[in-house]
Motif scaffolding. Structure first.
Motif, PDB file in Angstrom:
ATOM      1  N   TRP A  37       0.856  -1.177   0.000  1.00 11.57           N
ATOM      2  CA  TRP A  37       0.000   0.000   0.000  1.00 11.57           C
ATOM      3  C   TRP A  37       0.895   1.231   0.000  1.00 11.57           C
ATOM      4  CZ3 TRP A  37      -4.500  -0.997   3.955  1.00 11.57           C
ATOM      5  CH2 TRP A  37      -5.286  -2.042   3.479  1.00 11.57           C
ATOM      6  N   GLN A  94      -1.686   3.598   7.256  1.00  9.44           N
ATOM      7  CA  GLN A  94      -2.309   2.601   6.386  1.00  9.44           C
ATOM      8  C   GLN A  94      -1.379   2.136   5.280  1.00  9.44           C
ATOM      9  OE1 GLN A  94      -5.702   4.670   4.862  1.00  9.44           O
ATOM     10  NE2 GLN A  94      -6.894   4.387   6.715  1.00  9.44           N
ATOM     11  N   ARG A 109      -2.435   5.439  -0.494  1.00  8.85           N
ATOM     12  CA  ARG A 109      -3.009   5.778   0.809  1.00  8.85           C
ATOM     13  C   ARG A 109      -2.609   7.186   1.221  1.00  8.85           C
ATOM     14  NH1 ARG A 109      -6.873   2.068   1.516  1.00  8.85           N
ATOM     15  NH2 ARG A 109      -6.094   0.157   0.619  1.00  8.85           N
TER      16      ARG A 109
END
Length: 187
Positions: free
Chosen positions: A43, A80, A75
């Protein structure tokens, strides 16, 4: 009753007399599976600071589609994300924010320096300059360097493949023909 009057109790756990016992569970296969899952679901956090951010945005579009290779959604929060893509010129005023965002990312975390400005200061690195950090690796540890001014989206994808290779120890995607000779002939 004084402390000297208390009887000494024998230790509950006897001291080890031999070597270390073998582990009950072998976690190496599980770790390999987790590494593959981690590599295929990176991510990225956008840290676009200059021109290279435009190329980073292009990688998310349909033509290059970074989601095919496991990095689905960029993100906005460091909590995250596990891949920071530093794209562009890092100024001394922005440096504390970059370090703070890096420290807020959960471990394991990876950093990609995208473009000559992020790698070495780029064309803004000259004698007497006072505002540019001469390479993001002076602030945070960098895992992959992607050179170019600005680097093409294909180069960013190759940087992603290098991070996946670093995580799993294996190249998962085909090697382009122009670099397969320098890497030993392929996957």
């Amino acid at each position: 009753m004084a402390a000297q009057d208390c009887p000494v109790r024998p230790p509950v756990i006897a001291p080890a007399t031999g070597g270390v016992d073998a582990p009950i569970v072998n976690v190496a296969p599980v770790q390999k599976i987790l590494d593959v899952c981690r590599a295929m679901s990176l991510w990225p956090m956008t840290f676009g600071l200059a021109c290279c951010a435009i190329e980073m945005m292009a990688v998310g579009m349909a033509r290059f589609d970074i989601s095919r290779f496991g990095a689905e959604v960029f993100r906005p929060s460091p909590r995250q994300s596990d891949l920071m893509i530093v794209a562009g010129t890092v100024t001394r005023k922005m440096a504390p924010a970059l370090v703070r965002l890096y420290e807020q990312m959960p471990a394991p975390r990876y950093v990609m320096a995208l473009g000559n400005c992020a790698i070495s200061g780029g064309p803004f690195n000259f004698e007497g300059q006072y505002a540019i950090v001469e390479g993001v690796d002076n602030l945070v540890p960098v895992d992959v360097y992607v050179p170019g001014c600005p680097p093409r989206p294909e180069a960013l994808l190759e940087g992603l493949f290098q991070i996946q290779h670093k995580i799993t120890g294996r190249r998962w995607w085909p090697v382009p023909a122009e670099i397969s000779g320098s890497m030993g002939g392929g996957a």
